[in-house]
Motif scaffolding. Structure first.
Motif, mmCIF file in Angstrom:
data_model
loop_
_atom_site.group_PDB
_atom_site.id
_atom_site.type_symbol
_atom_site.label_atom_id
_atom_site.label_comp_id
_atom_site.label_asym_id
_atom_site.label_seq_id
_atom_site.Cartn_x
_atom_site.Cartn_y
_atom_site.Cartn_z
ATOM 1 N N ALA A 181 5.092 3.315 -13.848
ATOM 2 C CA ALA A 181 5.957 2.908 -12.730
ATOM 3 C C ALA A 181 5.198 1.930 -11.849
ATOM 4 N N ILE A 182 5.952 1.020 -11.242
ATOM 5 C CA ILE A 182 5.371 0.069 -10.276
ATOM 6 C C ILE A 182 6.109 0.248 -8.959
ATOM 7 N N PHE A 183 5.358 0.514 -7.912
ATOM 8 C CA PHE A 183 5.945 0.585 -6.572
ATOM 9 C C PHE A 183 5.306 -0.517 -5.737
ATOM 10 N N ALA A 184 6.152 -1.293 -5.058
ATOM 11 C CA ALA A 184 5.630 -2.432 -4.298
ATOM 12 C C ALA A 184 6.222 -2.456 -2.903
ATOM 13 N N ALA A 185 5.538 -3.173 -2.011
ATOM 14 C CA ALA A 185 5.993 -3.295 -0.624
ATOM 15 C C ALA A 185 5.744 -4.701 -0.122
ATOM 16 N N THR A 186 6.662 -5.182 0.694
ATOM 17 C CA THR A 186 6.501 -6.484 1.342
ATOM 18 C C THR A 186 7.496 -6.599 2.493
ATOM 19 N N MET A 230 9.715 1.886 -14.830
ATOM 20 C CA MET A 230 10.331 2.111 -13.527
ATOM 21 C C MET A 230 9.689 1.158 -12.492
ATOM 22 N N ALA A 231 10.497 0.511 -11.660
ATOM 23 C CA ALA A 231 9.934 -0.395 -10.650
ATOM 24 C C ALA A 231 10.844 -0.422 -9.435
ATOM 25 N N MET A 232 10.271 -0.201 -8.266
ATOM 26 C CA MET A 232 11.096 -0.291 -7.049
ATOM 27 C C MET A 232 10.217 -0.554 -5.827
ATOM 28 N N ASP A 233 10.863 -1.053 -4.772
ATOM 29 C CA ASP A 233 10.161 -1.330 -3.521
ATOM 30 C C ASP A 233 10.323 -0.178 -2.536
ATOM 31 N N VAL A 234 9.358 -0.074 -1.641
ATOM 32 C CA VAL A 234 9.421 0.862 -0.519
ATOM 33 C C VAL A 234 9.206 0.027 0.738
ATOM 34 N N SER A 235 10.097 0.171 1.712
ATOM 35 C CA SER A 235 10.018 -0.668 2.908
ATOM 36 C C SER A 235 9.454 0.132 4.081
ATOM 37 N N CYS A 285 3.853 -2.485 7.934
ATOM 38 C CA CYS A 285 2.394 -2.407 7.795
ATOM 39 C C CYS A 285 1.908 -1.024 7.342
ATOM 40 N N SER A 286 2.762 -0.002 7.447
ATOM 41 C CA SER A 286 2.379 1.343 6.976
ATOM 42 C C SER A 286 2.633 1.495 5.485
ATOM 43 N N ALA A 287 3.222 0.490 4.857
ATOM 44 C CA ALA A 287 3.840 0.679 3.540
ATOM 45 C C ALA A 287 2.889 1.147 2.450
ATOM 46 N N PHE A 288 1.626 0.730 2.470
ATOM 47 C CA PHE A 288 0.754 1.143 1.369
ATOM 48 C C PHE A 288 0.622 2.669 1.324
ATOM 49 N N LEU A 289 0.603 3.284 2.504
ATOM 50 C CA LEU A 289 0.522 4.750 2.561
ATOM 51 C C LEU A 289 1.808 5.372 2.028
ATOM 52 N N PHE A 290 2.938 4.731 2.309
ATOM 53 C CA PHE A 290 4.223 5.213 1.786
ATOM 54 C C PHE A 290 4.274 5.054 0.258
ATOM 55 N N LEU A 291 3.653 4.002 -0.258
ATOM 56 C CA LEU A 291 3.617 3.803 -1.715
ATOM 57 C C LEU A 291 2.823 4.929 -2.377
ATOM 58 N N LYS A 345 0.250 6.987 -15.289
ATOM 59 C CA LYS A 345 -0.363 5.923 -14.476
ATOM 60 C C LYS A 345 0.712 5.174 -13.678
ATOM 61 N N ILE A 346 0.405 4.922 -12.420
ATOM 62 C CA ILE A 346 1.330 4.181 -11.545
ATOM 63 C C ILE A 346 0.560 3.063 -10.862
ATOM 64 N N LEU A 347 1.210 1.904 -10.762
ATOM 65 C CA LEU A 347 0.621 0.739 -10.084
ATOM 66 C C LEU A 347 1.297 0.579 -8.722
ATOM 67 N N VAL A 348 0.504 0.445 -7.661
ATOM 68 C CA VAL A 348 1.077 0.216 -6.324
ATOM 69 C C VAL A 348 0.549 -1.113 -5.774
ATOM 70 N N VAL A 349 1.448 -1.880 -5.161
ATOM 71 C CA VAL A 349 1.089 -3.235 -4.715
ATOM 72 C C VAL A 349 1.697 -3.526 -3.337
ATOM 73 N N GLY A 350 0.866 -4.009 -2.412
ATOM 74 C CA GLY A 350 1.371 -4.532 -1.141
ATOM 75 C C GLY A 350 1.067 -6.024 -1.119
#
Ligand code: UT7
Length: 318
Positions: free
Chosen positions: A74-79, A102-107, A110-116, A132-137
């Motif tokens: 899964a990939i979770f990203a924030a921007t 699986m891939a989706m954003d979390v909004s 500036c706190s987003a990496f912790l939410f990811l 394994k999961i990839l998280v990206v801000g």
């Protein structure tokens, strides 16, 4: 059911913009920015969108983890500064990596990496097959800055940070707070083209009430760090590093003072990159990891705060 971080990565654009450079276009000066914020320079993208920076940070994290993109479940990203709302940032990065998962954003600004990280922990618990999961801000903050608003535009910069997480037991505890709808930080969309819509809209830039945000941030860091220590029966001696959102060096200094600890406990790289919003914690974590000053088994605290309003922190064993 949680995870451990097996690799971190980052990417920043090559264009360095010093405070003196900024003073050519904004009514400001190096002394004010250095003293009031602690930033000496930041990177501003000339030709990379946020998704392209995010992809490079993701590839860097995968390489450092020794993991192939196809292994990611899964990939979770924030921007807050992506070039599109749809496709999502996570979808763009998934496409760039050439994988299907699986891939989706979390909004969460500036706190987003912790939410990811929290989202990843929940998905590891929910999907026993995920390993394994990839998280990206990733942020191109320069694209949403109002360069006429000197107290806000001088603090931000562009960049991306990422981490590869593997199922494990090292995400020890977390705390998340949301004070929904408080608009001391606000980034309106520029979607006012309807001939029917009668309301006035704010310009599509970041609007921030600096001092209100500053006070919120100092309280948030101090409370979140104290909560994690108390709940886990730890003292500061048990913590190798606190890696905070890099918003303003003075916020970190004030929080350290309130907690009664040395500022040296906080990892700080704001002078080089400014505030890169969702990318700031993973960029800081990547630089700390690569500095050699972080050992396997060290306990660290990540903490962040920002739009929403929101704040979050987590305790991790490295
Ligand atoms: O990551 C998301 C969360 N964001 C944050 O955590 C940001 C939190 N806030 C801050 O970091 C600070 O509030 C800022 C850096 C944004 C602003 O600093 P401040 O100390 O709160 O400045 P201010 O806006 O209250 O302005 C103080 C003075 C004013 O002058 P007077 O009226 O006292 O004469 C401003 O006009 O500083 C002046 N000023 C500047 N002068 C030179 C404001 N910005 C600048 C500037 N250069 N860039």
């Amino acid at each position: 059911m949680s995870f451990r971080i097996i690799g971190t990565g980052m990417h920043v654009p090559s264009k360095v913009v010093t405070n003196d450079d900024l003073a050519q276009i904004v009514d400001t000066n190096d002394e004010w920015i250095s003293k009031r914020v602690g930033v000496k320079e930041r990177r501003f993208s000339e030709d990379e969108f946020a998704s392209e920076m995010g992809l490079k940070a993701a590839q860097n994290a995968l390489e450092n983890a020794g993991v192939k993109a196809e292994e990611i479940d899964a990939i979770f990203a924030a921007t807050v500064s992506g070039e599109t709302s749809s496709p999502s940032m996570a979808c763009m990065i998934q496409n760039g990596l050439g994988v299907s998962c699986m891939a989706m954003d979390v909004s969460a600004a500036c706190s987003a990496f912790l939410f990811l990280l929290e989202t990843a922990a929940a998905f590891f618990a929910l999907h026993k097959e995920y390993n394994k999961i990839l998280v990206v801000g990733t942020e191109r903050m320069s694209g949403i800055l109002d360069f006429a608003d000197r107290s806000t535009c001088v603090i931000f910069g562009d960049g991306a940070g990422a981490a590869v997480l593997e199922r494990g037991e090292n995400y020890l505890d977390s705390v998340i707070t949301v004070k929904g709808g408080d608009t001391v930080i606000k980034i309106p969309h520029g979607n006012g083209n309807s001939p029917y819509f009668k309301r006035e809209q704010d310009s599509p830039y970041i609007h921030m009430q600096g001092q209100e945000t500053f006070k919120y941030a100092v309280t948030a860091i101090s409370q979140d760090v104290s909560t994690l220590l108390e709940r886990n029966h730890l003292t500061f001696d048990d913590i190798a590093w606190i890696v905070p959102h890099q918003a303003n060096k003075r916020i970190i200094d004030f929080a350290a003072k309130r907690l009664g600890i040395s500022q040296d406990k906080f990892f700080c790289n704001i002078e080089k990159y400014g505030n890169t919003s969702s990318a700031s914690v993973p960029i800081a974590l990547d630089e700390l990891a690569k500095s050699g000053n972080l050992k396997r088994g060290d306990k660290i605290i990540l903490c962040a705060f920002g739009g929403g309003l929101s704040n979050a922190a987590c305790l991790i064993e490295w």
